[in-house]
Design an enzyme around this catalytic site. Structure first.
Site, PDB file in Angstrom:
ATOM      1  N   GLY A  24       0.783  -1.231   0.000  1.00 41.22           N
ATOM      2  CA  GLY A  24       0.000   0.000   0.000  1.00 41.22           C
ATOM      3  C   GLY A  24       0.811   1.276   0.000  1.00 41.22           C
ATOM      4  O   GLY A  24       0.256   2.339   0.276  1.00 41.22           O
ATOM      5  N   TRP A  30       2.188   2.878  -2.590  1.00 39.59           N
ATOM      6  CA  TRP A  30       1.792   3.772  -3.679  1.00 39.59           C
ATOM      7  C   TRP A  30       0.441   4.427  -3.379  1.00 39.59           C
ATOM      8  O   TRP A  30       0.216   5.570  -3.760  1.00 39.59           O
ATOM      9  CB  TRP A  30       1.733   3.009  -5.000  1.00 39.59           C
ATOM     10  CG  TRP A  30       3.094   2.765  -5.600  1.00 39.59           C
ATOM     11  CD1 TRP A  30       4.266   2.692  -4.929  1.00 39.59           C
ATOM     12  CD2 TRP A  30       3.396   2.581  -6.979  1.00 39.59           C
ATOM     13  NE1 TRP A  30       5.299   2.460  -5.801  1.00 39.59           N
ATOM     14  CE2 TRP A  30       4.798   2.383  -7.077  1.00 39.59           C
ATOM     15  CE3 TRP A  30       2.652   2.535  -8.141  1.00 39.59           C
ATOM     16  CZ2 TRP A  30       5.452   2.163  -8.282  1.00 39.59           C
ATOM     17  CZ3 TRP A  30       3.298   2.307  -9.352  1.00 39.59           C
ATOM     18  CH2 TRP A  30       4.683   2.133  -9.421  1.00 39.59           C
ATOM     19  N   ASP A  34      -5.317  -5.986  -4.438  1.00 35.14           N
ATOM     20  CA  ASP A  34      -4.218  -6.944  -4.506  1.00 35.14           C
ATOM     21  C   ASP A  34      -4.756  -8.314  -4.148  1.00 35.14           C
ATOM     22  O   ASP A  34      -5.818  -8.457  -3.528  1.00 35.14           O
ATOM     23  CB  ASP A  34      -3.083  -6.540  -3.568  1.00 35.14           C
ATOM     24  CG  ASP A  34      -1.764  -7.188  -3.980  1.00 35.14           C
ATOM     25  OD1 ASP A  34      -1.639  -8.418  -3.833  1.00 35.14           O
ATOM     26  OD2 ASP A  34      -0.871  -6.472  -4.456  1.00 35.14           O
ATOM     27  N   ASP A  83      -8.076 -10.962  -7.339  1.00 35.14           N
ATOM     28  CA  ASP A  83      -7.090 -11.234  -8.386  1.00 35.14           C
ATOM     29  C   ASP A  83      -7.445 -10.387  -9.605  1.00 35.14           C
ATOM     30  O   ASP A  83      -8.577 -10.449 -10.098  1.00 35.14           O
ATOM     31  CB  ASP A  83      -7.107 -12.721  -8.734  1.00 35.14           C
ATOM     32  CG  ASP A  83      -5.989 -13.103  -9.703  1.00 35.14           C
ATOM     33  OD1 ASP A  83      -5.224 -12.202 -10.105  1.00 35.14           O
ATOM     34  OD2 ASP A  83      -5.881 -14.292 -10.056  1.00 35.14           O
ATOM     35  N   ASP A 112       2.253  -1.932  -9.966  1.00 37.24           N
ATOM     36  CA  ASP A 112       3.606  -2.248  -9.485  1.00 37.24           C
ATOM     37  C   ASP A 112       3.684  -3.720  -9.083  1.00 37.24           C
ATOM     38  O   ASP A 112       4.408  -4.085  -8.155  1.00 37.24           O
ATOM     39  CB  ASP A 112       3.960  -1.340  -8.303  1.00 37.24           C
ATOM     40  CG  ASP A 112       5.429  -1.454  -7.923  1.00 37.24           C
ATOM     41  OD1 ASP A 112       6.238  -1.816  -8.805  1.00 37.24           O
ATOM     42  OD2 ASP A 112       5.763  -1.202  -6.747  1.00 37.24           O
ATOM     43  N   LYS A 161       5.039  -1.498 -14.207  1.00 36.80           N
ATOM     44  CA  LYS A 161       6.384  -2.047 -14.082  1.00 36.80           C
ATOM     45  C   LYS A 161       6.484  -3.275 -14.966  1.00 36.80           C
ATOM     46  O   LYS A 161       5.592  -4.123 -14.983  1.00 36.80           O
ATOM     47  CB  LYS A 161       6.666  -2.430 -12.628  1.00 36.80           C
ATOM     48  CG  LYS A 161       8.021  -3.108 -12.441  1.00 36.80           C
ATOM     49  CD  LYS A 161       8.346  -3.319 -10.968  1.00 36.80           C
ATOM     50  CE  LYS A 161       7.493  -4.410 -10.363  1.00 36.80           C
ATOM     51  NZ  LYS A 161       7.876  -4.691  -8.958  1.00 36.80           N
TER      52      LYS A 161
END
Length: 833
Positions: free
Chosen positions: A59, A61, A79, A95, A120, A160
């Site tokens: 958490g 970000w 998440d 998911d 990320d 990312k």
């Protein structure tokens, strides 16, 4: 004592960002990655009211987004693992690859769209690098799929990814959906890590999206490798290319051989030259016994095929030439004769129909080409007008196109050389067939293709466009460049040269001819726009002839003098020797008058001595005094010359060289006149574009030699000009001088009053005047010099005045003293400049 436990430093994770995250209260060091990305790409988080963070655990970000986003912003974090709650952030466990996550996001978002989507996430790594990199790329594609569904138009997506073979495929997908895609690696990301971050800005939000664009099977599909480029290996053998993809399965050898005859019979010789190391010669081969007799089969050739990997481009070309000669000798390159196809002759109707179809096709292509060019021109003009570059010129160009297909064109007549005949004659308006055949624009062959006619029209159109563009260029340049405006003003103010005396009789005849010609032309049936243009150009040409026979402005100013009032305009065609001598006497007399004006008696005597000559110089029809008028005019002319002589300045090295040569007698006026006749004097500039003439002016001049003395004189002159003080300094000096003069005038008045006082003695008057003079001439008070004393050694901790120091002093330490000296040195240096 027990051992002190120390936390394991895994790959340098416990760096400064780890401790900074602890101090700032962030949950992970990765928070500084998004902070640095946000600062680099325009602070997009500060402008985002809805932010989605995919793979948000733990958490960090989301914490950064809650701190930077505006108040009451919607921040959602998701998440696969649970997260602790955070203020102003909505978090849930799901998911991102499932439909459940997509439905929950819709429930929280309602009708809103996200301004920024962050990702990320990374898979659990540790199996194999190829598997981990593919899983990360697959996860990134799923995150992009969610971003495409929830992003607003112009939104931002930050993700990312790992450096792998799928990186370029992902970048290509990003570029299809976003206008700007950039890869970056923030300083907070460790150098040993393979992660990089891609920032995608300005989401396009297409209405229809190809589902294959977000399908992992389609995006990451393994494409078969193309044929290996052996040409680069053969023709650029110096450039070594590594086999980054590995070697073929089953081929574990680096050395390969094959027969020379197999190479000769192969259809792909370049590939064989790149793959094999050696060509083996079979002496028993029948073909080899034949090609062995070729002159190309030399010892050098046999040495080259022993080791192909050390050869250069020249050697490979020699081998290919040998192969070509060998194949020609053996007859391998002979083409099979194709059976001739008998062509049945066309009937007359079929031939006419074929020609008609060909002409129609050419006409269609020509119309299509013209239409495309017009559209391109309009698009360019629209863009230029939007950028405020030029004024619209389409109207003029379209108007010029109207008269292009006229029957008579004066430009064509000018090309054929008949324009002079048209100007002389009165009713000649039709060309002969021989004259028509001179120029292709008039003589149109019926069998000529349509493309030739189109090219001529295109050339005329291009010429008009270039002229319009050049005029616009000059207007824009004159608006922004003052020097160019001054140059144009000088060129427009230049006076014409004198071309002789005007002939009134010939002018009247020309006017009558022009009038008759115009009247006849008005009565004709030709009323096209080109005819009007032709008439205007003919009249302009006739008027130019009239102007050529008239005086220029300088000549009119010269002959407007009262001296020439009585001179008859009609000069005889053939003058005798006496006439020429009398004219010479008049010139000599006027020259003497300019240099040294004569008295009235001498002038009258000179005039009386010339009474016998046939040439009448002056007719004194008026009763006024000519001599007084002449003297006054000469004085006015002389004062005008003196006034303008002050403006003459020799500013260039060439001018100074010429002045030196004239002053020393190395050149005369005759030499200067002779130098005026050169290869550029009579260059034909008629019918040339204006932009070409302007450009040629820079090069159509002679480079005159210069001398060292002239260069030094100009250099000294410029040095003297540069040595003058600037305007500010000169004004200050002038003000100071003005104040001094004012004080002196005031002193004179006071001294006069003192001197006029009769009650005082001469001694008292002298003392008071001397006192006034001392007040005026007294110098300004100088500031007392301050002595700097360093507080060190015997002066350390000293209270009171140091020994041997008089006047004002200042106690300083060593550092302050050095600083003061440095400041003085810098000030002195700037003062010198």
């Amino acid at each position: 004592m027990g051992k002190k436990t120390q936390k394991k430093n895994s790959k340098g994770r416990l760096d400064k960002y780890y401790y900074l995250a602890k101090e700032k209260g962030y949950r992970a060091r990765s928070s500084f990655k998004i902070i640095q990305i946000n600062e680099k790409y325009g602070h997009f988080l500060e402008k985002s009211k809805v932010v989605i963070d995919l793979c948000a655990a733990p958490g960090s970000w989301c914490q950064v987004a809650s701190n930077l986003c505006p108040v009451n912003s919607l921040i959602i974090g998701v998440d696969i693992v649970p997260m602790k709650t955070m203020p102003n952030v909505i978090t849930f466990q799901s998911d991102i690859t499932t439909e459940d996550c997509r439905s929950k996001l819709r429930g929280y978002m309602k009708t809103w769209k996200a301004d920024t989507v962050l990702h990320d996430g990374a898979p659990n790594v540790g199996l194999s690098w190829a598997q981990d990199a593919f899983t990360q790329s697959h996860l990134t594609l799923q995150a992009l799929k969610l971003a495409v569904e929830n992003l607003v138009v112009g939104g931002t997506f930050v993700t990312k990814i790992f450096r792998s073979k799928d990186y370029n495929k992902l970048i290509w997908v990003f570029q299809q959906l976003f206008e700007k895609v950039e890869a970056t690696k923030p300083p907070a990301s460790r150098n040993v890590s393979a992660e990089i971050f891609v920032v995608c800005k300005n989401f396009k939000a297409p209405k229809k999206l190809d589902p294959r664009l977000l399908d992992p099977k389609e995006v990451f599909e393994e494409l078969p490798d193309g044929p290996q480029n052996m040409e680069a290996k053969v023709f650029n053998p110096e450039k070594k290319v590594r086999k980054r993809g590995g070697y073929e399965e089953g081929d574990y050898l680096l050395y390969h051989e094959t027969g020379l005859m197999d190479f000769m019979k192969s259809e792909d010789p370049i590939t064989m030259l790149g793959e094999y190391n050696k060509f083996i010669v079979d002496e028993e081969d029948h073909d080899w016994k034949i090609v062995k007799k070729l002159k190309q089969t030399t010892k050098e050739f046999l040495a080259c095929i022993e080791d192909l990997k050390v050869l250069g481009r020249k050697d490979f070309k020699m081998i290919l030439k040998w192969r070509k000669a060998a194949r020609e000798l053996l007859g391998l390159d002979e083409e099979e004769e194709k059976p001739e196809i008998e062509e049945t002759p066309l009937t007359e109707e079929e031939q006419i129909e074929k020609e008609l179809n060909t002409l129609q096709e050419k006409q269609r292509l020509s119309v299509k080409r013209e239409k495309r060019k017009k559209n391109e021109m309009k698009q360019k003009e629209i863009v230029r007008m939007q950028l405020n570059m030029i004024n619209p010129v389409d109207i003029g160009i379209e108007a010029a196109e109207l008269g292009r297909e006229s029957i008579f064109n004066l430009k064509t007549a000018e090309k054929t050389g008949i324009l002079d005949k048209l100007a002389k004659g009165k009713r000649r308006m039709i060309f002969d067939q021989n004259e028509l055949a001179i120029d292709n624009d008039i003589h149109i062959d019926e069998n000529a293709p349509l493309d030739d006619r189109d090219e001529l029209a295109e050339a005329d159109e291009l010429e008009s466009q270039l002229d319009a563009m050049y005029s616009n260029y000059k207007e824009r340049k004159s608006e922004r460049d003052a020097k160019f405006r001054a140059k144009q003003a000088r060129e427009s103010s230049e006076a014409d040269n004198w071309n002789g005396f005007e002939d009134k009789q010939s002018d009247e005849e020309n006017e009558e001819e022009t009038k008759d010609y115009v009247d006849d032309d008005d009565n004709s049936d030709l009323s096209d726009s080109d005819d009007d243009e032709a008439i205007n150009q003919l009249i302009a040409k006739l008027k130019s002839r009239e102007n050529s026979s008239k005086l220029s402005s300088k000549a009119r100013a010269l002959f407007s003098d009262s001296l020439f009032e009585g001179v008859e305009p009609d000069l005889p065609g053939k003058a005798d020797l006496a006439d020429s001598e009398s004219v010479g006497d008049v010139k000599q007399l006027t020259k003497k008058r300019k240099l040294n004006p004569l008295p009235a008696e001498q002038i009258s005597e000179a005039e009386s001595s010339d009474e016998d000559s046939d040439f009448e110089i002056v007719a004194n029809n008026e009763d006024g005094d000519v001599d007084s008028e002449y003297d006054s005019e000469e004085e006015a002319k002389r004062t005008k010359q003196e006034k303008h002589s002050k403006d003459i300045d020799i500013a260039t090295v060439e001018a100074m060289t010429l002045a030196h040569q004239l002053a020393l007698g190395h050149k005369t006026k005759h030499d200067l006149i002779e130098e005026g006749f050169n290869r550029y004097s009579f260059r034909d500039m008629e019918n040339l574009p204006e932009w070409f003439v302007e450009e040629e002016k820079q090069h159509s001049k002679i480079n005159k030699p210069i001398t060292k003395e002239a260069a030094m004189a100009i250099k000294d002159k410029l040095k003297a000009l540069n040595a003058r003080p600037i305007k500010k300094v000169a004004e200050a000096k002038a003000r100071k001088k003005h104040r001094a003069v004012a004080r002196l005038e005031k002193l004179k008045k006071k001294a006069g009053l003192i001197n006029d006082d009769s009650d005082k003695s001469e001694k008292d008057k002298a003392e008071e005047i001397a006192k006034l003079m001392r007040k005026v001439t007294k110098k300004a008070k100088q500031k007392p010099k301050v002595t700097v004393v360093v507080a060190s050694g015997k002066n350390r901790g000293l209270s009171g005045r140091p020994k041997g120091v008089k006047g004002k002093y200042k106690m300083v330490d060593g550092v302050l003293k050095n600083e003061q000296r440095a400041l003085k040195r810098i000030a002195k240096k700037h003062h010198k400049k």
